[in-house]
Design a protein around this motif. Structure first.
Motif, PDB file in Angstrom:
ATOM      1  N   CYS A   1       0.520  14.986   0.145  1.00 50.47           N
ATOM      2  CA  CYS A   1      -0.462  15.795   0.485  1.00 50.47           C
ATOM      3  C   CYS A   1       0.044  16.739   1.632  1.00 50.47           C
TER       4      CYS A   1
ATOM      5  N   THR B   1     -12.354  14.869  -2.767  1.00 47.81           N
ATOM      6  CA  THR B   1     -12.283  13.810  -3.827  1.00 47.81           C
ATOM      7  C   THR B   1     -12.813  12.434  -3.009  1.00 47.81           C
TER       8      THR B   1
ATOM      9  N   ARG C   1      -5.924   9.909  -1.969  1.00 43.75           N
ATOM     10  CA  ARG C   1      -5.234  11.210  -1.779  1.00 43.75           C
ATOM     11  C   ARG C   1      -4.358  11.417  -3.187  1.00 43.75           C
TER      12      ARG C   1
ATOM     13  N   HIS D   1     -10.916  11.981   0.679  1.00 42.12           N
ATOM     14  CA  HIS D   1      -9.958  12.612   1.049  1.00 42.12           C
ATOM     15  C   HIS D   1     -10.244  14.110   0.274  1.00 42.12           C
ATOM     16  N   GLY D   2     -10.389  15.139   1.314  1.00 44.66           N
ATOM     17  CA  GLY D   2     -10.943  16.366   0.930  1.00 44.66           C
ATOM     18  C   GLY D   2     -11.867  16.398   0.086  1.00 44.66           C
TER      19      GLY D   2
ATOM     20  N   SER E   1      -0.670  16.476  -8.639  1.00 49.94           N
ATOM     21  CA  SER E   1       0.490  17.218  -9.016  1.00 49.94           C
ATOM     22  C   SER E   1       1.473  17.414  -7.889  1.00 49.94           C
ATOM     23  N   ALA E   2       1.051  16.872  -6.670  1.00 56.91           N
ATOM     24  CA  ALA E   2       1.705  17.247  -5.595  1.00 56.91           C
ATOM     25  C   ALA E   2       2.774  16.019  -5.267  1.00 56.91           C
ATOM     26  N   GLU E   3       3.701  15.914  -4.608  1.00 52.00           N
ATOM     27  CA  GLU E   3       4.527  14.749  -4.264  1.00 52.00           C
ATOM     28  C   GLU E   3       3.876  14.441  -2.723  1.00 52.00           C
TER      29      GLU E   3
ATOM     30  N   CYS F   1      -2.452  19.474   2.425  1.00 51.99           N
ATOM     31  CA  CYS F   1      -3.851  20.038   2.801  1.00 51.99           C
ATOM     32  C   CYS F   1      -4.154  19.757   4.139  1.00 51.99           C
TER      33      CYS F   1
ATOM     34  N   ALA G   1      -6.477  13.296  -5.307  1.00 57.55           N
ATOM     35  CA  ALA G   1      -6.933  14.702  -4.767  1.00 57.55           C
ATOM     36  C   ALA G   1      -5.760  15.432  -5.285  1.00 57.55           C
ATOM     37  N   HIS G   2      -4.729  14.881  -5.362  1.00 56.66           N
ATOM     38  CA  HIS G   2      -3.208  15.886  -5.182  1.00 56.66           C
ATOM     39  C   HIS G   2      -2.599  15.450  -6.340  1.00 56.66           C
TER      40      HIS G   2
END
Length: 316
Positions: free
Chosen positions: A24, A47, A14, A44-45, A20-22, A26, A17-18
């Motif tokens: 998920c 990735t 996770r 995950h997605g 730069s995000a705090e 999506c 896959a993200h």
């Protein structure tokens, strides 16, 4: 993988896959694609994260990742998300893009030509591309481990022909001596249709670099060759595969003469490996051997009666 470790691997994929995000955003679930002793794969997605086997050779994995990331292998091997690995419970973790696997429910659509073309291109990889620390292809070592697993499973009435077929193979095919120098090329090491995925742009790519390395390129043709010889792969599908490989300039077999002198020993070794695994699994599950497993063991019986130098074709 233990129940305690799997959530940590899910968290890693996770985060990959993200990055730069705090959190998920999506709404995609994290799914387990494979969970075996030799590796656990989660998605995950778009990735994918793979936790490699405990005891993985880190230097060898780094060299294999470098090969997969090299521009010369673009369009052949699925590239990793960077050359570095993460760590999880003492196991290296690598990250990849998700690709659509071969549809097992549609055998008529099996990409035999595409697989053969990718192999031919892989086998023609220049030596200058390969890093100094690239290990040998692990095909012979995997066959030897399958036989060791068979022996550890205890006595079984079907084991004798498998062990006799193993005993007549040359030492290098049983991972007991170095492979001859003239057989060394870049090889996948564990080729089957489950090792192909369709990427986002629609092209087929080879995945799973754990067995990648220098070795006999015929080994990468050995599983379909063995299936054909054992009657498990229809002749037309084998012909499609072999023809496409030759047309793409593959180096494992002659371009216009009998391929079996080159394929015989690797195909025998893959047959023994398959039979040994089948018996060990049947013992562990407490079930009888099925028809397909029995056909491979029967092929081993024929192979044992006709050593490689006497009979290059064990199909009948």
């Amino acid at each position: 993988m233990t129940a305690e470790v799997l959530p940590a691997l899910r968290a890693k994929v996770r985060a990959a896959a993200h990055p730069s995000a705090e959190a998920c955003a999506c709404g995609t679930d994290t799914s387990v694609l494979a969970d075996r002793p030799d590796g656990t794969v989660v998605r995950h997605g778009r990735t994918v994260a793979k936790a490699h086997a405990p005891g993985t050779d880190r230097a060898g994995l780094t060299a294999r990742l470098a090969v997969a990331a090299h521009p010369a292998l673009d369009g052949i091997l699925l590239p990793p998300h960077g050359p570095r690995t993460a760590e999880l419970d003492g196991r290296p973790v690598t990250f990849w893009s998700y690709g659509t696997p071969v549809d097992r429910d549609d055998p008529d659509a099996a990409p035999w030509e595409e697989a053969a073309t990718l192999l031919a291109r892989l086998h023609r990889t220049p030596d200058t591309v390969l890093p100094p620390g690239l290990p040998p292809m692990r095909g012979p070592a995997k066959a030897a481990r399958a036989v060791a697993r068979l022996l550890a499973a205890g006595p079984h009435p079907a084991a004798d022909p498998v062990l006799r077929a193993w005993a007549v193979l040359p030492a290098w095919a049983r991972d007991e001596s170095p492979m001859p120098e003239n057989l060394r090329a870049l090889c996948h090491g564990d080729l089957h249709l489950g090792q192909l995925v369709r990427s986002g742009n629609g092209e087929w790519l080879l995945i799973d670099i754990d067995d990648l390395g220098r070795g006999d390129p015929a080994w990468d043709l050995a599983r379909p060759a063995a299936w054909f010889a054992c009657g498990l792969l229809p002749p037309d599908e084998w012909s499609r595969f072999l023809t496409a490989y030759r047309q793409a300039g593959g180096t494992a077999v002659p371009a216009d003469s009998d391929p079996w002198p080159a394929l015989d020993v690797p195909a025998r070794a893959l047959s023994v490996q398959t039979a040994a695994q089948a018996i060990a699994k049947s013992v562990a599950a407490g079930r009888p051997l099925d028809e397909v497993e029995t056909s491979v063991i029967d092929a081993c019986d024929r192979m044992a009666a006709h050593p490689p130098e006497l009979a290059p074709d064990f199909a009948t």
